[in-house]
Design a protein around this motif. Structure first.
Motif, PDB file in Angstrom:
ATOM      1  N   UNK A   1     -31.924 -10.575 -72.983  1.00 58.78           N
ATOM      2  CA  UNK A   1     -32.919 -11.438 -73.633  1.00 58.78           C
ATOM      3  C   UNK A   1     -32.900 -12.877 -73.110  1.00 58.78           C
ATOM      4  N   UNK A   2     -32.030 -13.187 -72.145  1.00 59.29           N
ATOM      5  CA  UNK A   2     -31.919 -14.547 -71.647  1.00 59.29           C
ATOM      6  C   UNK A   2     -32.301 -14.640 -70.179  1.00 59.29           C
ATOM      7  N   UNK A   3     -32.951 -15.757 -69.817  1.00 61.72           N
ATOM      8  CA  UNK A   3     -33.125 -16.083 -68.415  1.00 61.72           C
ATOM      9  C   UNK A   3     -31.829 -16.603 -67.832  1.00 61.72           C
TER      10      UNK A   3
ATOM     11  N   UNK B   1     -22.020 -11.615 -75.294  1.00 64.89           N
ATOM     12  CA  UNK B   1     -23.244 -11.048 -74.703  1.00 64.89           C
ATOM     13  C   UNK B   1     -23.870 -10.047 -75.666  1.00 64.89           C
ATOM     14  N   UNK B   2     -23.046  -9.187 -76.254  1.00 66.06           N
ATOM     15  CA  UNK B   2     -23.562  -8.187 -77.199  1.00 66.06           C
ATOM     16  C   UNK B   2     -24.212  -8.845 -78.404  1.00 66.06           C
ATOM     17  N   UNK B   3     -23.567  -9.886 -78.960  1.00 67.62           N
ATOM     18  CA  UNK B   3     -24.140 -10.614 -80.092  1.00 67.62           C
ATOM     19  C   UNK B   3     -25.464 -11.271 -79.710  1.00 67.62           C
ATOM     20  N   UNK B   4     -25.487 -11.858 -78.531  1.00 61.75           N
ATOM     21  CA  UNK B   4     -26.675 -12.562 -78.062  1.00 61.75           C
ATOM     22  C   UNK B   4     -27.861 -11.620 -77.962  1.00 61.75           C
TER      23      UNK B   4
ATOM     24  N   UNK C   1     -30.171 -14.375 -79.728  1.00 60.08           N
ATOM     25  CA  UNK C   1     -29.757 -15.769 -79.794  1.00 60.08           C
ATOM     26  C   UNK C   1     -30.163 -16.502 -78.518  1.00 60.08           C
ATOM     27  N   UNK C   2     -30.563 -17.750 -78.672  1.00 57.71           N
ATOM     28  CA  UNK C   2     -30.958 -18.571 -77.526  1.00 57.71           C
ATOM     29  C   UNK C   2     -30.293 -19.943 -77.642  1.00 57.71           C
ATOM     30  N   UNK C   3     -29.434 -20.307 -76.685  1.00 58.70           N
ATOM     31  CA  UNK C   3     -28.770 -21.611 -76.751  1.00 58.70           C
ATOM     32  C   UNK C   3     -29.716 -22.753 -76.416  1.00 58.70           C
ATOM     33  N   UNK C   4     -29.399 -23.933 -76.935  1.00 57.30           N
ATOM     34  CA  UNK C   4     -30.117 -25.144 -76.555  1.00 57.30           C
ATOM     35  C   UNK C   4     -29.677 -25.536 -75.145  1.00 57.30           C
ATOM     36  N   UNK C   5     -30.644 -25.806 -74.253  1.00 55.56           N
ATOM     37  CA  UNK C   5     -30.293 -26.191 -72.892  1.00 55.56           C
ATOM     38  C   UNK C   5     -31.149 -27.359 -72.412  1.00 55.56           C
ATOM     39  N   UNK C   6     -30.608 -28.074 -71.429  1.00 58.51           N
ATOM     40  CA  UNK C   6     -31.305 -29.159 -70.733  1.00 58.51           C
ATOM     41  C   UNK C   6     -31.192 -28.846 -69.252  1.00 58.51           C
ATOM     42  N   UNK C   7     -32.318 -28.629 -68.582  1.00 59.60           N
ATOM     43  CA  UNK C   7     -32.316 -28.087 -67.226  1.00 59.60           C
ATOM     44  C   UNK C   7     -32.602 -29.189 -66.206  1.00 59.60           C
TER      45      UNK C   7
END
Length: 356
Positions: A146-148, A316-319, A324-330
């Protein structure tokens, strides 16, 4: 050919607060490495920063491992498998998204065999701020579906360490968890703690109290699932507020990221028989007498040293299970030094990620 950021100039006069710190970091062109038996070649797509990376670039004595000239920093990375060596267990996974396990010792079980200087991006172990890396089969795990890549890179240390901290604190039904700050691990602790109860104790809804330095950051913490928040700038005696929010009982588990300057208040904010899990050292050292707080409070102060591969797989399994999606600054690849400056300024909510 490929590119990598490397540390070439090691000047003892530099410190992690020096304005010339990032003169140590240069972008260089290198050959693409070739995987050997039981190895994979990973095209790294994103690398995430941790506070220790600033210490590594500066070769700071505050960090336990000395930096070698030519080192590529950073421990967290996500990418795709581009090629495999003979007898690799990933031979049918070309093109698959993976995370790089950030240490080369701790797969599962007790932490006794873990060595800090064997962690990616410190000492003499090349890190993730490079386009290509060859690693042994056992040191990659599949990234969350579910994550990039940017979000996935952000969860390697933060998600795995938060999982370790919450398990060490015995988070379960009805427990209250206090997290410090809105950096990477704290944000992931907020995310994970609200669902770890369901996964490990068949119940939902750990209560989370978050502290941070600004109301704006605290609003982000609420969006991540914090029930109550405390601004430690406007409320410097935040432990008193934490006690008030828990009817003077104190929290069950407190995740301390700051270290020496906050540990006394952390213990004060924790209930009798509770646990303070220390996962960081963001503040300057100072002498403290913790004997009374620990002894007469029957409290536990436990240090956390990263996470095992299995803990990362649990994160990873929980995510995936709870999306779940973490807050990020790219930041762009060319702006890697700006990313380090942003980390040093500590003005971002969540993890700082560099596109590779």
């Amino acid at each position: 050919m490929s590119q990598a950021y490397q540390i070439h100039v090691l000047d003892p006069s530099h410190s992690h607060t020096s304005p010339t710190l990032l003169n140590n970091l240069t972008l260089n062109t290198l050959p693409i490495p070739v995987p050997g038996p039981g190895e994979v070649l990973v095209r790294i797509r994103a690398a995430a920063l941790n506070y220790r990376d600033i210490l590594v670039v500066a070769d700071s004595p505050l960090y336990t491992a000395r930096t070698s000239a030519g080192l590529t920093p950073c421990a967290d990375g996500a990418g795709t498998i581009e090629a495999v060596g003979p007898n690799s267990t990933w031979s049918d996974s070309i093109g698959e998204g993976v995370l790089l396990v950030n240490n080369t010792d701790w797969i599962d079980g007790d932490v006794e065999g873990y060595k800090v200087h064997h962690t990616l991006g410190c000492g003499g172990v090349q890190g993730t701020l490079r386009q290509y890396a060859v690693v042994s089969d056992e040191f990659v795990v599949r990234k969350p579906k579910n994550l990039g890549f940017e979000e996935a890179a952000a969860m390697v240390s933060a998600g795995g360490t938060a999982m370790n901290a919450l398990l060490a604190g015995g988070v379960g039904p009805g427990k209250t968890v206090l997290t410090q700050g809105t950096g990477g691990v704290s944000c992931f602790a907020i995310l994970v703690s609200t669902v770890a109860v369901a996964l490990y104790a068949a119940a939902m809804g750990a209560r989370v109290i978050a502290t941070s330095s600004s109301d704006e950051k605290l609003e982000s913490a609420k969006k991540l699932g914090a029930s109550e928040v405390i601004n430690y700038k406007t409320t410097p005696e935040w432990s008193i507020e934490a006690l008030a929010l828990t009817d003077q009982r104190g929290v069950d588990v407190l995740i301390d990221v700051a270290g020496a300057q906050t540990v006394e208040q952390s213990l004060q904010a924790t209930r009798q028989g509770g646990t303070v899990v220390m996962i960081g050292f963001l503040t300057e050292s100072k002498p403290s007498d913790l004997v009374q707080l620990l002894l007469f409070g029957a409290k536990t102060l436990k240090g956390i040293l990263g996470n095992s591969k299995v803990m990362l797989e649990q994160a990873v399994a929980l995510t995936e299970e709870h999306d779940l999606h973490p807050e990020i600054n790219v930041f762009a690849w060319a702006d890697a030094k700006k990313a380090f400056e942003a980390l040093r300024a500590q003005n971002c909510v969540g993890k700082i990620v560099i596109l590779v």
